[in-house]
Enzyme design. Structure first.
Site, mmCIF file in Angstrom:
data_model
loop_
_atom_site.group_PDB
_atom_site.id
_atom_site.type_symbol
_atom_site.label_atom_id
_atom_site.label_comp_id
_atom_site.label_asym_id
_atom_site.label_seq_id
_atom_site.Cartn_x
_atom_site.Cartn_y
_atom_site.Cartn_z
ATOM 1 N N GLY A 28 0.767 -1.236 0.000
ATOM 2 C CA GLY A 28 0.000 0.000 0.000
ATOM 3 C C GLY A 28 0.795 1.281 0.000
ATOM 4 O O GLY A 28 0.587 2.155 -0.843
ATOM 5 N N GLN A 29 1.758 1.357 0.937
ATOM 6 C CA GLN A 29 2.400 2.662 1.036
ATOM 7 C C GLN A 29 3.479 2.882 -0.010
ATOM 8 O O GLN A 29 4.046 3.942 -0.110
ATOM 9 C CB GLN A 29 2.910 2.963 2.444
ATOM 10 C CG GLN A 29 3.501 1.907 3.343
ATOM 11 C CD GLN A 29 2.814 0.580 3.510
ATOM 12 O OE1 GLN A 29 2.397 -0.092 2.570
ATOM 13 N NE2 GLN A 29 2.729 0.154 4.740
ATOM 14 N N LYS A 30 3.716 1.858 -0.802
ATOM 15 C CA LYS A 30 4.828 1.979 -1.729
ATOM 16 C C LYS A 30 4.354 2.205 -3.160
ATOM 17 O O LYS A 30 4.045 1.267 -3.862
ATOM 18 C CB LYS A 30 5.668 0.695 -1.711
ATOM 19 C CG LYS A 30 6.040 0.228 -0.338
ATOM 20 C CD LYS A 30 7.399 0.740 0.051
ATOM 21 C CE LYS A 30 7.734 0.240 1.435
ATOM 22 N NZ LYS A 30 8.933 0.769 1.994
#
Lengths: 181, 1121
Positions: A67-69
């Site tokens: 998700g955060q990448k």
């Protein structure tokens, strides 16, 4: 080497599909559901995982990116570029819809992703009170996207609703674009 | 080697739309005339427009799919134009006039080439789908060959024009002989034949299409055996046309083969022609493979003829129905009479031609298929038939072919045939492939030597065939792609991949093996993609690899090295892609895999200079530094590092070693490892007979960069640590003694590549002298470095920026230690170095901003040095350097090596001070003068000051019309120097410079400038700035002297007096006293201020300032300020 591989990919009808979205949108669960794996044991994805889904004679190599990448490293490599994008939205997460829009629009500006079609999955449709696809279309300002061919589908990774339809769209689009002749 | 930038593809995509539109629009205009509101085909087309379209199409060669949006439309245009042309009545194609001949070409010829380019760019299979398939076109198409003169005038030159064009555009397209053929350009022949083959797909019996014999059939050059009775007329005509082209060296031969294939496999034809054709091929094989003839009596080259026939034969067995072409008798006939003969190749024809061998690979595959059961329909019980085994054997042999296209074809055929075999047979083939890796590998004699286990498995690959390794690795990649290796084989497979990833073989002038490594990346990628994590983890690595590392991790280690260090850009990218796949397909199996993939990314590895420095540094700190060792050793030991054949590559490797060493020392606690590596680096290049000059070049760069990278990192941040590390390096590695073994001839002997050695030496000397400066006791090192240069290690004519920079630095070395001005040793040696250099290659003292000019200026400054030795050496240098400069003649006029000038200081300074008359070097001289003005022995000081004042007093205050130097020029330059020195608070210059200015006021020089342009006010501000908040008594005294002088100048009188009065309260009693005396002098000279004079005289200025406050106020009042 490159040309051999490219030819082979064309022959095997292989596609590289990048699966992105904010964390906890349900990307990994979608992949697992499609592959008929247990969807109850999903933990946050660190980095990325590649899985191949065979569908209608096409090989979809799904790059499920944590998700955060949203890092450039995954967008292409020497052998392959990204053919389609699946953007997964958590339809219950009204709070971060704005963030989600920013991320998506930022992503679409990237040159390395030019020419890839975009499927937006409004996930968690099985949860009561979630946003409608119109809400999300509005919230993500999808109508403003002209650089990429796109569509939006509500879906549920838990029940499997619309997942196959999503793949269908990706494959049909690829047929028209990538494997025309 | 850098990879092509990634954005080419993106650019193509971005800009493709207008290009496509352009092609589309122009094509219609080119072909059709719509002036009368009617669409009419033009009989001839303009060459210019036509070339334009071809050029545009060509630009899509690498991105053919981008053409798809206009594909259908363009094909419609081209095919309809083609058919309209063929349907035109006789006489419509009037012969072109001469004028037209030059600017236009025949439309049909042009259509041929346009369709050809489409086929070339987009692939013939795709294009064929758009060609008409109505059998009614068969006869008109045959007519292109049979009635050529009706379509294209006999005198038409289109073919020549197009062939010329072709030669420019497509390399390697063979040009048909002038007398050859019918005036049809080869593209048109190719395209028409392809079209005919396409039309032969028609399901209707050929007899129903037409059964007229051709009116005037062309006669084939080759002898075609009589056709069996009952062959339909159309088939005869098609075959005849194909036979006219079957031996062509050009692409049209492939069209002819295709036509034969389609014809022979037809249900209504094979009965007549299949056996007939096979027999014909066998006859020709007899003639040219068994016999020694190279061409027939009409000059037909057998090599092309055979290529055409075998191409057709292979096609027939590939596309014919199994029930027809798979008949055992027929297969056996082909195998015995054709294929076996091709193996034997008595005449060597096959061995001489790569295309023939490539065709053979295809043929073997297609025949093998037919010997084996159809795919998916059971497996052979007791292994494949003998023939198939033989064919597999042949294919394995062809993996070692000297032509890469044959290896590709063999590897492809081999993998595809293997796929049709039972699993057990398949792994047998794969094992055979893996075993072949061992042929010609040399191992150390294990019985005789007591080797450590690592070395016991060391392979010597110098004798293996690069071709074979390439072919094998390609095959491994394909097999892995099909998951054809068993899990038990993976350790062995991985060992092969890893060895192939670092494969390199040196030839005299080049290195080979890039293709092997490229294929190895593909194999690694295939392995990662097609094997499950459990499979990869099931086995342990085979020796020599450590069992403690898992297979995926082992592969990752090697891929990181390849992605960062390989000299070839596309291999770095390939390795990076394989690594991505490995990490993504096997989550949590690779240490710090995710960060690794982000560091070693597709675009990051494109540039070699970036990949082996920045990217390698990022990767080196990951996974508990497990990648560091492989990377740095790769740069040291391997052919990928400082032993590379290209010097740029070695320099990049040196930078990489520098960066990784720094990380090793500062971040990874690996000092000892780094010192060991440094020692290895020094050892690596050998001595005496084993000396490797290239490696030494790289080694010196690597050591220098290690030092530089440490200095850059620590010089400001932690100088103490830096000194400690550098001292340890000196002690542990012996790098400071590195030049002990270097012989002078290394720098001069042409065979020893002195320019290379010199360049690297200069770089390392610079690094060592920088390091030595930091570890200041080692001034000797710097001196030694300079002496080395001075003693003539420069080869003929070689100078470079490193050397010059090093010299320049030494010229301004003012290091002082307990022994005094030790920097002067370096200065002297540097001057000697310049002279030594100058005798071989005159120093360029004219190019602005060049280092050599800077050096010259520094030496001029040194002629005013305080130290006698330095000064004389410098002056000697200037004297010699300027011997050929006319403007310098005035200065050294009459001076010889024996002149009194060199021993008498008065003489010396009175002469050298004249340098001030040269505007270009004035400031340099004054700078040197300022640096030493306040120092030196008394007699020297006196001589120099006297000479300067004497010289200045002889100058006019301001420039005159004669253009000579004026007093104001010198004062201005001097002030500029003071300003510069103040800006960097260089008191070594500021103090004596102020004193000097004070002296000029005292001797009345400055007053001469009063009433002119000189701004005394500016000098006043500058003086204030100079001693602002200073506690340097000497500086303050100098300032007071200047204020004294300024007080006698009208414009600065008041401000100076004011300033002096305020200084009466200065915290230093000495200053207060000096100021009071100065003020007294000023006032008494001016007169009329007796009260103030008394106060200044009578006050005890040594008292505390607060007690003096009242007095100072009183003086202020009296002076009216």
């Amino acid at each position: 080497m490159l040309s051999i591989l490219r030819k082979a990919r064309l022959k095997d009808k292989e596609m590289r599909v990048l699966m992105l979205g904010l964390d906890n949108a349900g990307k990994t669960t979608i992949v697992k559901q499609i592959m008929h794996e247990d969807v109850n044991t999903v933990s946050p994805t660190l980095g990325f995982i590649i899985k191949t889904i065979e569908y209608q004679g096409y090989k979809l190599n799904i790059w499920d990116v944590g998700g955060q990448k949203t890092l450039r490293s995954y967008w292409r490599n020497y052998f392959e570029k990204t053919d389609a994008l699946i953007w997964v939205v958590d339809a219950t997460d009204r709070f971060r819809l704005e963030d989600c829009k920013e991320e998506l629009h930022g992503l679409l500006l990237e040159e390395r992703l030019m020419g890839a079609s975009l499927l937006v999955f409004a996930n968690k449709s099985d949860v009561k009170g979630c946003m409608s696809t119109d809400d999300i279309k509005e919230g993500l300002k999808l109508d403003e996207i002209v650089t990429h061919k796109w569509t939006i589908l509500r879906c549920s990774a838990m029940t499997g609703e619309n997942l196959i339809e999503g793949l269908d769209w990706v494959v049909t689009d690829a047929k028209e674009r990538l494997f025309l002749y | 080697m850098d990879a092509i930038p990634e954005d080419r593809e993106i650019k193509a995509l971005k800009h493709s739309n207008p290009l496509l539109q352009d092609i589309n629009n122009r094509l219609s205009g080119l072909l059709w005339d719509t002036r009368d509101g009617q669409k009419k085909l033009r009989p001839r087309v303009k060459i210019v427009d036509y070339h334009h379209i071809i050029g545009r199409l060509e630009s899509f060669q690498e991105f053919p799919q981008l053409l798809d949006p206009i594909l259908a439309g363009c094909m419609e245009n081209l095919t309809s134009a083609f058919s309209v042309y063929l349907s035109m009545e006789d006489g419509e194609s009037e012969p072109a006039s001469d004028a037209e001949d030059r600017v236009t070409v025949n439309t049909l010829a042009a259509l041929g080439q346009l369709l050809y380019v489409w086929m070339k760019v987009r692939g013939p299979k795709v294009v064929l789908r758009f060609l008409y398939n109505d059998p009614k076109w068969l006869e008109p198409m045959l007519g292109v060959f049979e009635q050529t003169s009706k379509l294209i005038g006999k005198t038409d030159k289109s073919a020549d024009v197009l062939n010329d064009v072709v030669e420019e555009i497509f390399e390697g397209a063979p040009k048909p002989k002038a007398e050859d053929k019918s005036g049809l350009p080869w593209h048109l022949r190719y395209v028409t034949l392809m079209w005919i083959s396409h039309l032969l797909y028609t399901p209707f019996d050929l007899v129903t299409i037409g059964d007229e014999p051709a009116g005037k059939p062309p006669t084939p050059l080759v002898k075609v055996p009589a056709l069996p009775q009952g062959t339909p007329e159309i088939a005869r005509r098609a075959l005849n046309v194909a036979c006219c082209n079957i031996h062509s060296p050009g692409k049209d031969r492939e069209g002819a083969s295709a036509t034969i294939v389609r014809l022979v496999v037809r249900k209504d034809i094979y009965g007549c022609l299949l056996d007939w054709f096979v027999d014909w091929v066998a006859t020709i094989i007899d003639l040219c493979v068994k016999g020694n003839l190279r061409e027939d009596d009409k000059g037909v080259a057998y090599v092309y003829f055979l290529m055409g026939l075998l191409g057709a034969l292979s096609g027939i067995f590939a596309s014919g129905e199994r029930s027809i072409v798979g008949q055992p008798n027929l297969l056996q006939k082909v195998y015995d009479n054709i294929i076996r003969e091709l193996y034997t190749d008595e005449s060597g024809l096959v061995a001489q031609n790569a295309m023939l061998r490539k065709t053979l690979c295809k043929l073997l595959r297609n025949i093998s298929y037919l010997y084996l059961p159809p795919s998916g329909q059971g497996e052979t019980q007791d292994g494949p038939p003998e023939e198939v085994e033989e064919m597999i054997d042949q294919l394995l042999r062809l993996l070692d072919d000297r032509d890469s296209l044959v290896r590709y074809a063999a590897s492809k055929s081999l993998s595809l045939v293997a796929l049709r075999l039972a699993a057990a047979d398949r792994s047998q083939i794969f094992e055979a492939v893996i075993d072949l890796y061992d042929s010609d590998v040399l191992y150390p004699n294990r019985a005789l030597t007591k080797l450590d286990p690592k070395k016991r498995h060391q392979k010597d690959l110098s004798q293996v065939s690069v071709h074979l390794w390439h072919g094998l690795t390609l095959t491994v990649a394909t097999f892995l792609r099909f998951h054809a290796a068993t899990v038990q084989m993976l350790p062995k497979v991985l060992d092969c991949i890893i060895t192939a990833l670092t494969f390199e073989q040196r030839k005299a002038t080049f290195a080979t093996g890039g293709n092997v490594r490229d294929a190895a990346c593909y194999a690694a990628w295939s392995l990662a993609r097609n094997y499950k994590t459990e499979e990869m983890m099931a086995e342990e690595p085979a020796p020599p690899h450590s069992e403690d590392v898992s297979l995926p991790q082992l592969l990752a280690l090697e891929l990181v090295d390849a992605a960062c260090l390989d000299p070839i850009g596309n291999i770095r990218r390939g390795a990076s892609a394989a690594l991505q796949e490995l990490v993504g397909r096997h989550p949590n199996m690779i240490q710090d895999g995710i960060s690794l993939v982000q560091a070693v990314d597709y675009s990051a590895v494109a540039l070699r200079s970036r990949a082996s420095t920045e990217v390698a540094s990022k990767a080196a700190v990951l996974g508990g530094a497990c990648y560091w060792g492989g990377l740095i050793n790769g740069l040291v030991d391997d052919w990928r590092g400082i032993g590379l054949q290209d010097s740029v590559g070695r320099i990049v490797a040196g930078k990489g070693i520098g960066a990784l060493s720094k990380i090793g020392i500062l971040d990874l606690n690996k000092r000892q490892e780094v010192w060991n590596i440094s020692k290895n680096i020094i050892k690596r290049y050998g001595t005496g007979a084993s000396l490797d000059i290239e490696v030494r070049h790289g080694s010196w760069y690597a050591l220098a960069d290690t030092i530089f990278s440490l200095i850059n990192e620590l010089e400001k941040a932690n100088p103490k640590l830096l000194v400690e590390i550098l001292s340890e390096m000196r002690e542990k590695t012996g790098v400071f003694e590195i030049f002990d073994n270097v012989k002078p001839r290394d720098f001069v002997h042409p065979v020893l590549k002195p320019e290379m050695t010199c360049e690297a030496a200069a770089y390392l000397v610079t690094a060592l002298s920088d390091a030595a400066k930091i570890m200041s006791p080692h001034i000797e090192m710097r001196v030694a470095a300079m002496s080395a240069f001075a003693d003539g290690i420069f080869p003929e004519g070689v100078t470079n920026e490193h050397i010059l920079q090093a010299i320049h630095k030494s010229l301004i070395d003012y290091s002082v230690d307990s022994r005094g001005d030790v920097g002067s040793w370096a200065r002297i040696e540097a001057i000697r170095a310049v002279l030594s250099l100058h005798t071989l290659h005159p120093l360029d003292i004219h190019t602005p901003d060049s280092t050599s000019l800077k050096i010259f200026h520094k030496i001029i400054g040194l002629t005013a040095e305080k130290l006698d030795r330095v000064r004389l050496k410098a002056c000697d240098a200037v004297w010699k350097l300027t011997a050929q400069e006319p403007q310098w003649a005035i200065i050294f006029n009459g001076i010889t090596a024996e002149s009194n000038f060199w021993v008498n200081w008065d003489d010396y300074f009175e002469t050298t001070v004249k340098i001030l008359s040269l505007q270009s070097v004035r400031e340099s001289y004054l700078e040197g003068y300022a640096t030493s003005a306040g120092a030196g022995s008394d007699s020297v000081m006196r001589s120099s000051t006297r000479a300067m004042q004497k010289y200045m007093s002889g100058l006019p205050p301001y420039p005159t019309s004669d253009g000579g130097v004026a007093l104001s020029d010198i004062v201005q330059s001097w002030i500029a120097i003071v300003e510069k020195a103040i800006a960097v608070s260089d008191d070594r210059v500021v103090v004596p410079a102020l004193a000097m200015l004070g002296g000029w006021f005292e001797s009345g020089l400055m007053e001469k400038l009063d009433g002119g342009e000189f701004r005394f006010q500016g000098l006043f501000s500058l003086t204030q700035k100079a001693h602002f908040k200073s506690s340097n008594v000497a500086k303050l005294s100098g300032a007071v002297k200047i204020y004294n002088g300024l007080a006698s100048i009208k414009s600065t009188r008041t401000s100076s007096v004011k300033k002096l009065v305020s200084m009466l309260l200065h915290p230093f009693p000495k200053i207060r006293t000096a100021v009071s005396e100065t003020l007294y002098l000023i006032i008494s000279l001016e007169g009329g201020q007796e009260d103030a004079e008394v106060l200044l005289m009578d006050t005890n200025w040594v008292d505390q300032p607060k007690e003096l406050k009242a007095t100072v106020e009183e003086i202020k009042g009296l002076l009216g300020i």
